[in-house]
Scaffold this active site. Structure first.
Site, short mmCIF file in Angstrom:
data_model
loop_
_atom_site.label_atom_id
_atom_site.label_comp_id
_atom_site.label_asym_id
_atom_site.label_seq_id
_atom_site.Cartn_x
_atom_site.Cartn_y
_atom_site.Cartn_z
CB CYS A 127 1.14 0.99 -8.16
SG CYS A 127 0.06 -0.03 -7.10
CG ASP A 196 -4.07 4.64 -2.77
OD1 ASP A 196 -3.06 4.54 -3.48
OD2 ASP A 196 -4.89 3.73 -2.60
C1 RUB Z 1 -2.92 0.86 -5.28
C2 RUB Z 1 -2.37 2.19 -5.69
C3 RUB Z 1 -3.02 2.85 -6.89
C4 RUB Z 1 -4.13 3.78 -6.38
C5 RUB Z 1 -4.97 4.31 -7.52
O1 RUB Z 1 -2.36 0.37 -4.09
O2 RUB Z 1 -1.51 2.76 -5.07
O3 RUB Z 1 -2.10 3.61 -7.59
O4 RUB Z 1 -4.99 3.08 -5.50
O5 RUB Z 1 -5.66 3.26 -8.14
P1 RUB Z 1 -2.81 -1.06 -3.54
P2 RUB Z 1 -7.01 3.54 -8.95
O6 RUB Z 1 -2.47 -2.07 -4.58
O7 RUB Z 1 -2.02 -1.23 -2.27
O8 RUB Z 1 -4.30 -0.99 -3.27
O9 RUB Z 1 -6.67 4.53 -10.00
O10 RUB Z 1 -7.40 2.20 -9.51
O11 RUB Z 1 -8.01 4.07 -7.98
#
Ligand code: RUB
Length: 312
Positions: A127, A196
């Protein structure tokens, strides 16, 4: 009334124009500040009601990233004053403080996480996580030369964002389809992902595919590092509440025409999954790095009861 800018921010989160847990938290804090600054409340009661309505509109966008309710809580619980002007000032100050803290936390956790990476290491990502990118950026800033195997992350291909960010940092990037991850694990030194939500037992909720990657990484003896600022800690899990896993539209998985041609099938599109603490080596926060089982101590220290001030 909900300010049009708040509605726009909410729509962008729901459509994933704005995405990723930290970015969502930053956007909702900013939206609350806009509601406070530009809302049309005539008296303190109307002001408070307007803030709660705006917060509910933002809350109802996506269910999994706990940084969203944590941001709403932080801002709304700091709302105080006997006049509209005083209330307005308190919300704007609180939202600004939240956003500055978020920024600082990300830089700090990046520096802490960078200590795990050695010059010449290869990292596998899943991701796109700004917390994980902060770790890579800090390691590069330390003069380390890094390579990355970047999973494309179906169905939304957030791996393409990660690939671009890392290439811009000067990291040597190889983009692979998700199914190739196991094949490449022999060539990587760390799996580095974001989160998340982190539950009280140390389970990590992140983009679907993280848990399978963690199982594969365990099998190959590759450490699994989760970069997650403390706004990812979910205080509601202290009392046993489960994190809700968002189910997204099936059109993200299969073209409606192709689906019709296939015939009578069900399509499921969970956006996240849960990696149990036994498959995670470390959770890197701005307060240090922790074995997953011990984040509960930090959670208790930083968060009280998981109230819902937008519902009062
Ligand atoms: C995003 C996702 C990221 C976390 C952490 O999922 O799973 O790994 O949100 O991101 P989506 P961060 O694309 O469905 O929102 O470190 O930027 O908070």
């Amino acid at each position: 009334m909900v300010h049009p800018e708040v509605a726009r921010v909410a729509d962008d989160i729901a459509s994933m124009e704005t995405r990723g847990a930290a970015t969502i938290a930053d956007a909702v804090a900013d939206a609350l500040a806009t509601q406070a600054r530009e809302g049309d409340a005539a008296d303190p009661e109307a002001f408070r009601a307007g803030m709660r309505t705006a917060a509910r509109r933002l809350y109802d966008t996506r269910p999994t990233a706990v940084s969203l309710p944590n941001a709403l809580r932080y801002v709304l619980n700091g709302m105080e004053g006997g006049s509209v002007e005083a209330l307005r000032r308190s919300v704007v100050e609180r939202a600004t403080a939240f956003r500055e803290d978020l920024d600082r936390a990300q830089s700090r956790l990046g520096e802490i996480g960078a200590g795990r990476l050695r010059d010449g290491d290869t990292v596998m990502t899943h991701c796109h996580s700004t917390d994980a990118m902060a770790v890579m950026e800090a390691a590069v800033a330390d003069g380390k030369s890094l390579s990355a195997v970047v999973k494309e992350t179906r169905p939304r291909n957030q791996g393409h964002i990660t690939a671009e960010v890392l290439a811009d940092l000067g990291v040597d990037v190889t983009l692979v389809v998700d199914n190739a991850a196991h094949r490449y694990l022999d060539e990587v030194d760390h799996v580095l992902v974001g989160a998340d939500a982190v539950a009280a037992d140390g389970s990590v909720v992140n983009k679907v595919g993280t848990s399978g990657l963690a199982v594969s990484a365990r099998d190959r003896g590759v450490p699994i590092v989760v970069a997650a600022g403390t706004i990812k800690l979910d205080p509601a899990t202290l009392t046993g509440r489960a994190v809700e896993i968002e189910q997204r539209d099936e059109s993200e998985v299969i073209d409606p025409e192709t689906r019709a041609d296939i015939g009578d099938i069900a399509v499921a599109n969970p956006a996240f999954d849960v990696t149990p603490p036994r498959h995670v080596d470390a959770i890197v926060t701005e307060r240090g790095q922790f074995p997953p089982e011990s984040v509960v101590t930090l959670m208790r220290e930083l968060y009280g009861e998981a109230d819902e001030p937008w519902r009062e």
